[in-house]
Design an enzyme around this catalytic site. Structure first.
Site, PDB file in Angstrom:
ATOM      1  N   LYS A  94      32.849   9.112  50.411  1.00 14.79           N
ATOM      2  CA  LYS A  94      34.277   8.911  50.096  1.00 14.79           C
ATOM      3  C   LYS A  94      34.803   7.852  51.058  1.00 14.79           C
ATOM      4  O   LYS A  94      35.029   8.106  52.230  1.00 14.79           O
ATOM      5  CB  LYS A  94      35.020  10.238  50.301  1.00 14.79           C
ATOM      6  CG  LYS A  94      36.303  10.418  49.512  1.00 14.79           C
ATOM      7  CD  LYS A  94      37.363   9.361  49.694  1.00 14.79           C
ATOM      8  CE  LYS A  94      38.299   9.642  50.862  1.00 14.79           C
ATOM      9  NZ  LYS A  94      39.244   8.508  51.085  1.00 14.79           N
ATOM     10  N   GLY A 123      36.901   9.113  61.480  1.00 17.33           N
ATOM     11  CA  GLY A 123      38.315   8.867  61.234  1.00 17.33           C
ATOM     12  C   GLY A 123      39.159   9.378  62.370  1.00 17.33           C
ATOM     13  O   GLY A 123      38.699   9.465  63.516  1.00 17.33           O
ATOM     14  N   SER A 124      40.386   9.718  62.027  1.00 16.19           N
ATOM     15  CA  SER A 124      41.351  10.057  63.078  1.00 16.19           C
ATOM     16  C   SER A 124      41.103  11.454  63.637  1.00 16.19           C
ATOM     17  O   SER A 124      40.545  12.330  62.982  1.00 16.19           O
ATOM     18  CB  SER A 124      42.767   9.980  62.510  1.00 16.19           C
ATOM     19  OG  SER A 124      42.912  10.950  61.495  1.00 16.19           O
ATOM     20  N   VAL A 141      42.879  14.277  61.445  1.00 18.13           N
ATOM     21  CA  VAL A 141      42.157  14.773  60.270  1.00 18.13           C
ATOM     22  C   VAL A 141      40.872  15.484  60.719  1.00 18.13           C
ATOM     23  O   VAL A 141      40.497  16.518  60.175  1.00 18.13           O
ATOM     24  CB  VAL A 141      41.856  13.624  59.274  1.00 18.13           C
ATOM     25  CG1 VAL A 141      41.009  14.113  58.112  1.00 18.13           C
ATOM     26  CG2 VAL A 141      43.149  13.012  58.771  1.00 18.13           C
ATOM     27  N   GLY A 142      40.231  14.947  61.742  1.00 15.95           N
ATOM     28  CA  GLY A 142      39.016  15.587  62.257  1.00 15.95           C
ATOM     29  C   GLY A 142      39.276  17.012  62.708  1.00 15.95           C
ATOM     30  O   GLY A 142      38.479  17.921  62.445  1.00 15.95           O
ATOM     31  N   GLU A 176      33.206  11.816  64.166  1.00 14.63           N
ATOM     32  CA  GLU A 176      33.314  10.620  65.009  1.00 14.63           C
ATOM     33  C   GLU A 176      34.780  10.230  64.990  1.00 14.63           C
ATOM     34  O   GLU A 176      35.256   9.662  64.012  1.00 14.63           O
ATOM     35  CB  GLU A 176      32.476   9.474  64.436  1.00 14.63           C
ATOM     36  CG  GLU A 176      30.987   9.715  64.432  1.00 14.63           C
ATOM     37  CD  GLU A 176      30.315   9.268  65.724  1.00 14.63           C
ATOM     38  OE1 GLU A 176      31.035   8.874  66.667  1.00 14.63           O
ATOM     39  OE2 GLU A 176      29.092   9.323  65.779  1.00 14.63           O
ATOM     40  N   CYS A 181      37.865   1.987  67.072  1.00 21.57           N
ATOM     41  CA  CYS A 181      37.836   3.252  67.816  1.00 21.57           C
ATOM     42  C   CYS A 181      37.467   3.024  69.272  1.00 21.57           C
ATOM     43  O   CYS A 181      37.730   3.866  70.114  1.00 21.57           O
ATOM     44  CB  CYS A 181      36.848   4.210  67.164  1.00 21.57           C
ATOM     45  SG  CYS A 181      35.180   3.555  67.102  1.00 21.57           S
ATOM     46  N   GLU A 224      46.185   6.747  71.304  1.00 19.88           N
ATOM     47  CA  GLU A 224      45.254   5.709  70.843  1.00 19.88           C
ATOM     48  C   GLU A 224      46.132   4.695  70.105  1.00 19.88           C
ATOM     49  O   GLU A 224      46.766   5.042  69.113  1.00 19.88           O
ATOM     50  CB  GLU A 224      44.233   6.315  69.872  1.00 19.88           C
ATOM     51  CG  GLU A 224      43.273   5.317  69.311  1.00 19.88           C
ATOM     52  CD  GLU A 224      42.409   5.875  68.180  1.00 19.88           C
ATOM     53  OE1 GLU A 224      42.903   6.668  67.372  1.00 19.88           O
ATOM     54  OE2 GLU A 224      41.238   5.481  68.105  1.00 19.88           O
TER      55      GLU A 224
HETATM   56  P1  NAD Z   1      41.978   8.768  58.783  1.00 14.85           P
HETATM   57  O1  NAD Z   1      41.539  10.019  59.471  1.00 14.85           O
HETATM   58  O2  NAD Z   1      43.388   8.708  58.301  1.00 14.85           O
HETATM   59  O3  NAD Z   1      41.081   8.506  57.500  1.00 14.85           O
HETATM   60  C1  NAD Z   1      39.689   8.470  57.582  1.00 14.85           C
HETATM   61  C2  NAD Z   1      39.106   8.950  56.279  1.00 14.85           C
HETATM   62  O4  NAD Z   1      39.495  10.311  56.080  1.00 14.85           O
HETATM   63  C3  NAD Z   1      39.614   8.184  55.047  1.00 14.85           C
HETATM   64  O5  NAD Z   1      38.583   8.080  54.106  1.00 14.85           O
HETATM   65  C4  NAD Z   1      40.708   9.087  54.526  1.00 14.85           C
HETATM   66  O6  NAD Z   1      40.928   8.961  53.136  1.00 14.85           O
HETATM   67  C5  NAD Z   1      40.116  10.446  54.842  1.00 14.85           C
HETATM   68  N1  NAD Z   1      41.137  11.504  54.933  1.00 14.85           N
HETATM   69  C6  NAD Z   1      42.447  11.374  55.253  1.00 14.85           C
HETATM   70  N2  NAD Z   1      43.039  12.585  55.201  1.00 14.85           N
HETATM   71  C7  NAD Z   1      42.075  13.473  54.873  1.00 14.85           C
HETATM   72  C8  NAD Z   1      42.059  14.878  54.684  1.00 14.85           C
HETATM   73  N3  NAD Z   1      43.153  15.606  54.817  1.00 14.85           N
HETATM   74  N4  NAD Z   1      40.874  15.457  54.375  1.00 14.85           N
HETATM   75  C9  NAD Z   1      39.751  14.738  54.258  1.00 14.85           C
HETATM   76  N5  NAD Z   1      39.698  13.396  54.405  1.00 14.85           N
HETATM   77  C10 NAD Z   1      40.863  12.779  54.710  1.00 14.85           C
HETATM   78  O7  NAD Z   1      41.634   7.573  59.761  1.00 14.85           O
HETATM   79  P2  NAD Z   1      41.865   6.026  59.506  1.00 14.85           P
HETATM   80  O8  NAD Z   1      43.293   5.730  59.724  1.00 14.85           O
HETATM   81  O9  NAD Z   1      41.250   5.611  58.203  1.00 14.85           O
HETATM   82  O10 NAD Z   1      40.966   5.385  60.669  1.00 14.85           O
HETATM   83  C11 NAD Z   1      41.403   5.222  61.957  1.00 14.85           C
HETATM   84  C12 NAD Z   1      40.849   6.311  62.867  1.00 14.85           C
HETATM   85  O11 NAD Z   1      39.432   6.370  62.769  1.00 14.85           O
HETATM   86  C13 NAD Z   1      41.129   6.025  64.320  1.00 14.85           C
HETATM   87  O12 NAD Z   1      41.560   7.199  64.970  1.00 14.85           O
HETATM   88  C14 NAD Z   1      39.788   5.565  64.863  1.00 14.85           C
HETATM   89  O13 NAD Z   1      39.622   5.762  66.239  1.00 14.85           O
HETATM   90  C15 NAD Z   1      38.846   6.384  64.069  1.00 14.85           C
HETATM   91  N6  NAD Z   1      37.514   5.760  64.060  1.00 14.85           N
HETATM   92  C16 NAD Z   1      36.501   6.341  64.758  1.00 14.85           C
HETATM   93  C17 NAD Z   1      35.234   5.742  64.804  1.00 14.85           C
HETATM   94  C18 NAD Z   1      34.075   6.354  65.568  1.00 14.85           C
HETATM   95  O14 NAD Z   1      32.950   5.926  65.369  1.00 14.85           O
HETATM   96  N7  NAD Z   1      34.314   7.318  66.445  1.00 14.85           N
HETATM   97  C19 NAD Z   1      35.030   4.546  64.103  1.00 14.85           C
HETATM   98  C20 NAD Z   1      36.094   3.977  63.415  1.00 14.85           C
HETATM   99  C21 NAD Z   1      37.333   4.595  63.385  1.00 14.85           C
END
Ligand code: NAD
Length: 466
Positions: A171, A225-226, A229-230, A247, A281, A376
């Site tokens: 996804k 991701g964030s 959400v994580g 991650e 990130c 962040e």
């Molecule tokens: P996000 O958490 O908003 O979204 C990431 C993914 O999760 C997207 O595909 C989104 O559609 C999905 N998502 C959103 N809400 C969800 C839910 N309720 N349930 C399941 N999936 C959901 O993050 P973002 O804004 O796309 O990315 C930025 C964040 O990602 C930053 O915090 C950054 O630090 C982190 N990031 C981490 C790494 C790493 O390797 N540690 C790498 C890149 C980005």
């Protein structure tokens, strides 16, 4: 006009609801994406489940060859993918090249690892016995990715999953479903991967994302991701101990000691905090600078920052492109920069914007209670906090979760001693930590951001079970 379709069981389908994809610099419509829902996720997981035994039963060279064909297809579209990355993510050409080449390298590594060792011969516990440990695939892996490096972050999970006999449901982030989803589906199709081995369900986070995150049919959910959400995914997975790997983001420190070469540190600061407009990130979102170096460091940083050009990556050949969205810009400006200034931080340069183009910004007199310090940032901001000793820098650095960190000093052994005490997955001495490579990624990379078996230079343990 492009479309990011559902790709389930080897078939592309574009019927059903859709949403628009914007070119980030111009706001022009780049295409559309299918809004996958829970039913689509169910079908994708079922297809992946059905395909997995056959995929795992293929010989290792056959799976390796499929990954090589996958890479060949992407390589044949290299120029097109660079342009797509620039348009869809708003990154400059160098960022696009980094991203596409990282994805190709990950595929090449996984194609080799696929034919490597599959386990160990153990010391026998009893006479006359032979003990073996053989790694077998996990099964079906769900992969959820963000928008910042959509192709390489997807590949980081997809390539090793497939190499070791898993099947995948991906996804992609909704702001970048072409490079993060459609491009991979087309490559899988062109490479002749059997139907169901890679499935892609574009869609919004709370719908397609959540349906995949809490799907009971997965053997692993790999989420990038964030933190927000994580944490929600972790809480849901804890209820029935579903296996997940997270991650997440960090609040990374960039430490400049009194004996540092401030010109070299300032040159690295531009990469560490401003690469891809600070939207990575591993961006440094706290600069902890010794008082004796602070004035010289500030002057060196500001001189460089003020020379940066901001513009449309497709037309202006700039140093920085636009931020990814209005939401992100508002978060940076109204959520972080302005309240920090109100709380007493000093704006030295930047702090203005036009459309999604945010001037790279330097803040000084940042204290640990300000959003520019606690959050962040995910935007082009260099927030500087003055410290009185290396000990204080370490203590402040360690108070926040970090993925990567840097320390600048004229004394390598001093740098090593500080690095040992900094609680980040990687600490780079006299270098910008964004300049690592997927191949060098160390276990512990995302310490405190991460749950599950760590990824490292050898991926096998992360994608198999003994
Ligand atoms: P996000 O958490 O908003 O979204 C990431 C993914 O999760 C997207 O595909 C989104 O559609 C999905 N998502 C959103 N809400 C969800 C839910 N309720 N349930 C399941 N999936 C959901 O993050 P973002 O804004 O796309 O990315 C930025 C964040 O990602 C930053 O915090 C950054 O630090 C982190 N990031 C981490 C790494 C790493 O390797 N540690 C790498 C890149 C980005």
């Amino acid at each position: 006009m492009h479309h990011a379709a559902l790709y389930i069981d080897g078939r592309f389908t574009a019927d059903g609801p859709t949403a628009a994809i914007q070119e980030k610099a111009t706001g022009a419509q780049l295409g559309t994406y299918s809004l996958g829902g829970a039913d689509d996720v169910d079908r994708a997981v079922a297809a992946a489940r059905a395909a997995q035994p056959g995929w795992a039963a293929l010989s290792a060279p056959a799976r390796s060859a499929a990954l090589t064909r996958f890479a060949d297809h992407l390589r044949s579209r290299y120029d097109e993918l660079i342009e797509l990355s620039m348009r869809e993510t708003g990154g400059v050409r160098a960022k696009a090249e980094d991203e596409v080449s990282a994805a190709l390298r990950q595929l090449a590594i996984s194609a080799v690892e696929a034919i490597g060792s599959a386990g160990d011969i153990l010391q026998p516990y009893k006479e006359g016995k032979l003990s073996l440990s053989r790694s077998v695939p996990l099964g079906v892996v769900g992969v959820i990715t963000p928008w910042n490096y959509p192709l390489s972050l997807a590949m980081r999970a997809v390539a090793p999953s497939l190499a070791f006999g898993n099947t995948v449901v991906l996804k992609p982030g909704e702001l970048t479903p072409l490079l993060g989803g459609q491009v991979l589906a087309e490559a899988a199709d062109a490479a002749g991967l059997p139907p169901g081995v890679l499935n892609v369900v574009p869609g919004d986070g709370p719908q397609a994302g959540w349906a995949l995150a809490e799907h009971r049919g997965l053997d692993l959910l790999d989420f990038t991701g964030s933190r927000e959400v994580g944490l929600a995914i972790a809480a849901s997975a804890a209820a029935d101990l579903r296996p997940i790997r997270l991650e997440l983001g960090g609040d990374n420190a960039f430490i400049v000691l009194d004996d540092a070469d401030v010109e070299a540190a300032a040159a690295c600061a531009l990469i560490a905090s401003l690469e891809f407009q600070g939207q990575t990130c591993i961006s440094s979102s706290r600069h902890l600078v010794h008082r004796d170096a602070a004035d010289r460091y500030l002057e060196a940083v500001v001189r460089r920052v003020e020379a940066l050009r901001v513009g449309d990556p497709m037309r202006d050949d700039p140093d920085l492109g636009p931020l990814i969205s209005r939401t992100q810009l508002n978060r940076v400006h109204e959520g972080i920069v302005q309240p920090s200034i109100t709380a007493g931080a000093k704006l030295i340069t930047g702090g203005t914007y036009e459309g999604l183009f945010y001037r790279p910004t330097v803040l000084t007199e940042v204290t640990p209670d300000m959003p520019a310090y606690t959050e962040e940032i995910f935007g082009p901001v260099v927030p500087i906090t003055v410290v009185d000793s290396a000990d204080q820098a370490i203590e402040l650095a360690n108070a926040h979760p970090m993925l990567m960190s840097s320390v600048f000093t004229g004394d390598l052994m001093r740098g090593m001693a500080v690095a040992e005490r900094v609680k980040a997955g990687e600490v780079h001495i006299n270098d910008a930590h964004a300049r690592h490579g997927a191949e060098n990624q160390q276990p512990g990379f995302t310490r405190r951001q991460w749950i599950g078996v760590q990824r490292g230079p050898l991926d096998l343990p992360a994608w198999t079970r003994p």
